[in-house]
Structures are given as structure tokens and as C-alpha cells.
Design a protein around this motif. Sequence first.
Motif, PDB file in Angstrom:
ATOM      1  N   GLN A 141       0.955  -1.134   0.025  1.00 19.34           N
ATOM      2  CA  GLN A 141       0.028  -0.250  -0.113  1.00 19.34           C
ATOM      3  C   GLN A 141       0.814   1.358  -0.082  1.00 19.34           C
ATOM      4  O   GLN A 141       1.680   1.193   0.587  1.00 19.34           O
ATOM      5  CB  GLN A 141      -0.918   0.189   1.234  1.00 19.34           C
ATOM      6  N   SER A 142       0.474   2.278  -0.690  1.00 19.21           N
ATOM      7  CA  SER A 142       1.189   3.358  -0.904  1.00 19.21           C
ATOM      8  C   SER A 142       0.044   4.366  -0.042  1.00 19.21           C
ATOM      9  O   SER A 142      -1.296   4.410  -0.211  1.00 19.21           O
ATOM     10  CB  SER A 142       1.196   3.864  -2.248  1.00 19.21           C
ATOM     11  N   ALA A 143       0.722   5.583   0.166  1.00 22.21           N
ATOM     12  CA  ALA A 143      -0.173   6.484   0.900  1.00 22.21           C
ATOM     13  C   ALA A 143      -1.046   7.372  -0.229  1.00 22.21           C
ATOM     14  O   ALA A 143      -0.605   7.398  -1.325  1.00 22.21           O
ATOM     15  CB  ALA A 143       0.702   7.564   1.690  1.00 22.21           C
ATOM     16  N   PRO A 144      -1.999   7.779   0.405  1.00 15.86           N
ATOM     17  CA  PRO A 144      -3.123   8.422  -0.440  1.00 15.86           C
ATOM     18  C   PRO A 144      -2.631   9.741  -0.822  1.00 15.86           C
ATOM     19  O   PRO A 144      -1.749  10.296  -0.336  1.00 15.86           O
ATOM     20  CB  PRO A 144      -4.476   8.537   0.311  1.00 15.86           C
ATOM     21  N   PRO A 181     -15.867   4.222   6.803  1.00 21.82           N
ATOM     22  CA  PRO A 181     -15.616   4.777   8.331  1.00 21.82           C
ATOM     23  C   PRO A 181     -14.129   4.954   8.530  1.00 21.82           C
ATOM     24  O   PRO A 181     -14.040   6.100   9.397  1.00 21.82           O
ATOM     25  CB  PRO A 181     -16.106   3.580   9.263  1.00 21.82           C
ATOM     26  N   ASP A 182     -13.194   4.289   7.986  1.00 24.41           N
ATOM     27  CA  ASP A 182     -11.801   4.515   8.209  1.00 24.41           C
ATOM     28  C   ASP A 182     -11.232   5.286   6.949  1.00 24.41           C
ATOM     29  O   ASP A 182      -9.817   5.329   7.167  1.00 24.41           O
ATOM     30  CB  ASP A 182     -11.119   3.295   8.744  1.00 24.41           C
ATOM     31  N   GLY A 183     -11.963   5.744   6.261  1.00 26.28           N
ATOM     32  CA  GLY A 183     -11.047   6.556   4.963  1.00 26.28           C
ATOM     33  C   GLY A 183     -10.415   5.365   4.025  1.00 26.28           C
ATOM     34  O   GLY A 183     -10.581   4.179   4.163  1.00 26.28           O
ATOM     35  N   PRO A 184      -9.534   6.088   3.177  1.00 27.59           N
ATOM     36  CA  PRO A 184      -9.039   5.160   2.196  1.00 27.59           C
ATOM     37  C   PRO A 184      -7.837   4.730   2.433  1.00 27.59           C
ATOM     38  O   PRO A 184      -6.934   4.269   1.675  1.00 27.59           O
ATOM     39  CB  PRO A 184      -9.060   6.204   1.073  1.00 27.59           C
ATOM     40  N   ALA A 185      -7.128   4.899   3.570  1.00 24.81           N
ATOM     41  CA  ALA A 185      -5.842   4.616   3.835  1.00 24.81           C
ATOM     42  C   ALA A 185      -5.535   3.131   3.491  1.00 24.81           C
ATOM     43  O   ALA A 185      -4.254   3.036   2.721  1.00 24.81           O
ATOM     44  CB  ALA A 185      -5.477   4.961   5.350  1.00 24.81           C
ATOM     45  N   GLU A 186      -6.083   2.283   3.757  1.00 21.04           N
ATOM     46  CA  GLU A 186      -5.932   0.984   3.576  1.00 21.04           C
ATOM     47  C   GLU A 186      -6.926   0.486   2.621  1.00 21.04           C
ATOM     48  O   GLU A 186      -8.103   0.541   2.860  1.00 21.04           O
ATOM     49  CB  GLU A 186      -5.929   0.130   4.687  1.00 21.04           C
TER      50      GLU A 186
END
Length: 657
Positions: free
Chosen positions: A4-7, A180-185
Motif C-alpha cells: 500500500q502507498s499513501a493516499p 468509516p476509516d477512510g481510504p488509507a488501507e
Amino acid sequence: MSAQSAPGPVFPEIDPDEVSSNPSGNRSFQDVASTFLSRRAALRGGTAAAAGFLVAGSLSGAAVASPPAHAVPAGKPAAPGKPGSRGLLGFAPVPTSTDDAFTVPPGYETQVLIPWGTPLSPRGPQWRKDGSNTAAEQEQQIGMNHDGMHFFPLGKGREGNRRGLLVLNHEYVDQELLFPDGPAEMTREKVAKALAAHGVSVVEVEERKGKWQVVESRYARKVTGTTPVEFSGPVKVTHPELRSNNAPMGTLNNCSHGVTPWGTYLTCEENWNGYFGTEDPSWSPTPEQARYGINAGGFGYRWHLADERFDVARNGNELNRFGWVVEIDPTNPKAKPVKRTALGRFKHEGCTVVESRGRVVAYSGDDQDGDYIYKFVGEGNWRTQRALGRSPLDHGTLYVARFEDDGRGTWLPLRFGTGPLTAGNGWKDQADVLIRTRQAADAVGATKMDRPEWIAVNPKNKDVYCTLTNGTGWPGEANPRTPNPYGHIIRWAEKGRDHTATTFTWDIFVLAGDPAYDSSVDLNEDNIFGSPDGLWFDDEGRLWIQTDISNSSQNLASRGYDNIANNAMLAADPRTGEIRRFLVGPRGCEITGVITTPDRRTMFVNVQHPGEASAAWGAPSPANPRAVSNWPDFDPQGRPRSATVVIRRTDGGIIGA
């Protein structure tokens, strides 16, 4: 799945549509307009122009646009409507606003209908205000970011004015608010939920005891990013460029729309390129892919990390299945959506269909800076085509517009074997021309435009109007501006008022913007606006204008948008040129999509992406989804939601009159 890369950033510094991917040497509209105005000795961006070309005078404190160019003798300045003449606009203009509210004129009332997450059936899964609905539940709920929309009456007369199908597009998703936790993962479940929130919703609505509501319906359904689809026309699903690692499915980035004479709905795929990406460092876009704005990062969705379908290095032909106009039969839930390839592949903002001499004509803008305006002309009488079992949208000629220096224009055919579109120049067949529509238009010499968006046809005289949202601009001494941060509305008249004609005359209806920052603008506090986008005529000839100021500019003095404030919808009377602001939306939103019931006494308007990240107001996050807006629920534990708003006059009269 790759690491995973950062948004990306919470909001873009510039709208991706404002970045041109057109490397051709074709003339820009700015250059054409500059030459035309210089030759006609027009004032710069001015208030009186020869041949009815530009904005003319002022009437009763409202902007007045000139009559159509074809109606004004060459060399004679256009005259505005006569003071005191009876116009189409009968409401008090609404002031600009930075409030987190939906504001309409005195004498009007509103009702929020079908916000994102509303179940398609009253018995369906209910909205969860923390964003925790699953992908499977989202499949049974109204999608996110409402856009183009149409009302199909169910019944005749009074019954058709109180009951019908609302069919509406869902352009994209805001992943900060969707999960709920946004797109980080990024996970496969998140991709599935995002795909379920895209596409088109068909929902039955009915007025009961003065309120509109969703009712149980056999027609209710969703068309999403995974719905099975068909391809029809010159580009078959078996075409080598459409072979993919998965079955043909889905429609994405559904912006504006169209409606056919035979009662079907056309949804248009716009910024589909932004969903694809790759982590493969060896991949680079082909010239064809680059022309459509494909790159390794896309728009930051990062779906390719969880679903190989969107990895451009591993499944590159999946790209070619998007960029089409998709036909949906709202009254046949079992029918597959059909991608009508004869209408070309590009970033379709909309598809406005009219009938001329028994043939269908479909107008469409390609919403990217420096791209083009198109029209498709059907082959033969559309009723005959359908009687023969053929789609009128599969047989005909696609054209692209060239605007000439003298106020005239030409429709250039995108037909294999015609002009430069030959085998000797590397074109294989008509399917190749349509898959590479942008490059075909480059080759024939179309005119670059400032982001062509919605197109509307005046029912009273057949003039065609197109919003040009904004653009970086090219050199030119006069209007439009270089750059053009506010946009304008262009119009043209087809020769003989025949939409199948291949020549036309054109002028500019209105130059948008704020006169405090640009003296060429002839608007005032009752009607200043910027970045025109949505456009629609009602049956009485009112032109409804909706705005889409990017959140990188909205409310900012540094961008010249502080006085214009939140996005809005205005109404114009093309006969007099008068323009008034009709409504203003909440913070961070775009106003888009408008239709009325047949009696014009109920209007439906969409509010898209309220509360989205804004340079002026901040950015939502999983910890604070209400940082920019809390509309329409104003729930201290909720989040902003796109929604359709019902607007009616308190006296039951016709909207806008």
C-alpha cells in the motif's frame, strides 16, 4: 496485491479536467474567437459586439445576453430586450452565500429526497450514519455523488405529475466519507463498495399528502461498476482492443445524461481514466493511453492495489471498455445496459438527443481542457430503424466541431476512409476511429475548447447551447480570456435550423465571472457566477444554468471566487437575455442535474459532494467527516450526503415563472 502507498493530497490543487492531454496543433477556440472579434471590431470581452456575438447591455439590473447570431443582420449590433417587456423569470434573485445551507427564493419550499444511502426499496437496508454499510448493502441503496437525472412519468395527466421513476447518475465517490476509516488501507471490500456507489439508480417516487417519497417498485434497480453490460455498434465486445481478463461489466464516472425519443436513458462515462493505475515501474502509457490522460497514479483511488481489473499494466484493455454512452431501459430491469459505440469514446459529459427530419441527433462535449464538441447524426428515420430491429444509435455518423473565424462553423465527419482517416494514415477501420475518437478529431482539425460540458437545445428556436466551464487559455487579444478561469456559454444555430446540417453559425451567450476581478464581465450581484456546468431548458424556454466551481477555487479571493461564493443554479431568459440566481447550495458542493414533472410544478435538483475537501473550509476525515459541511442531515454523529432536492412553489405555480 502490491504494498500500500499513501493516499494523495486531501484536495487537488487543480481539477484534473483543467489539465489538457491534447498535444495536437489544432486551433483553439480562444484563438478563433480572438480573430473573429478583431475582424468584427468588437470590444474586448465587451458589452456590445457586432453580429450579436457577445454580452450586450444591462436590463433592470440583470445581465442581458444578445439574441442569436443568426437572427441579427451582419454588422448590426444586437439590441437587448425592451425594458418592461414580459420575460420568463418571475422570482426574486437569491443572494450569493457561503452558508452551509440550500437557499431558494421567497415563495418556494424544499424537501430533501433520496440522499446517498437511501434504500431503493422501503424494505431495503437502512443508511448507517457512520459509513459502515457494506458493499452488498450499498448495492441496494442510492449511490454517491448524484449528477445527471431524468423523471419518467408513470401514468398520464395528473398521475404522471405525482408518480414516476427518477433515474440518476452517480459520478464518483469520496473515499474519505464512503468508508468509516477512510481510504488509507485499500481492500477488495472497499473497491466493491465504491463500485456499488457508482453508476445509475432507478427509483420510483410518488407524492403523497404533499411530500415526495420512495415507494416499492418492480422497476427499482442499480447499474453499477460491476453490472454486466453489452457493446453494440461498430465496436464489438470481441474487438481485440476490448479483450480483458474479466467479463464485460460496469459503468463508471457517470456524469450527465440524455433521453431518447423512445423512452430510454443515456448515461455518460466521463473521467473513467482516473480509476486505473499500477505499481509496475516499467509501465508507461502508450500515445493512445496518454491522449486519454492515463497514468500510473490515476486520481488516487488506488483500486489497482486490491483488484487487478484496474491495474493498467496487467489488464490494459479494460480501459477501452469505458468512455462510452450507455443506454438503459428504465422500465425493463432485466435488460442489460448497452454501450453505444457509434457515439464515440471520450470523456462524455452528456448526450443531448433531439429529433430532426425524423432522425436522431446526439450532442456531446468532451470535458477536458482543450478538447472538443461532437454530434452524432442517425442514419434514416429512427422509427423505421426501430421497426427493423436496429438501434438508431448504432447507425449514423459521428462529427466533431470546427469553429471558423467569421462566426461560422463546420461539422467534420469522423468516418473511416474520409479525409485523413485512411488506412494509409494508420487507421484500420471505423471501430479504430471510434476507439481512438480523440485522435481522430485531432487528425481532422477540430477546434480546441475550454472544457465542453452540458449541451441544451432551446425548444423555441432550436438554438444549441454549451457550457464551457473554464480553461487555461491560449493567446488572443479579445474574448474569451487567456486564461479563462470563469468559463462562458456558447451557442450556435444549425443551418436551416436542421440539426442534421453540417454547417452552423455561432456566438457567445454570456461570459461568466466577477466584474470585481474582470472588467470584461457584465454581471452583477444578482447573477454573478463562474464555472457553468449543468444546462437544461424547460418547455417554456427558460435556460437553467448550474455551476461547478472547483473546491480548489470555491470561496477564495486568491482565485477570484470569493464574491461568487458557493455553487448555485441560475435561470436565463434567452429572449431578453435576463439572468437571475435561483438557488445556492451548501458548502463544498456542486449543483448538478435538474428536471421537472411534466406540469413544471415540481423540480428535482441534485446536490453533489457537499462537504468535500475544500481549500477554503478544510477537509473531512474519519475523525471529523463534518469538517466542511453537515448538510442535509445536520446530525452531530453523521456525515454530509449528496441528495436530490424537491423544489415547489408554495402557491403551486410553475417553477421559475
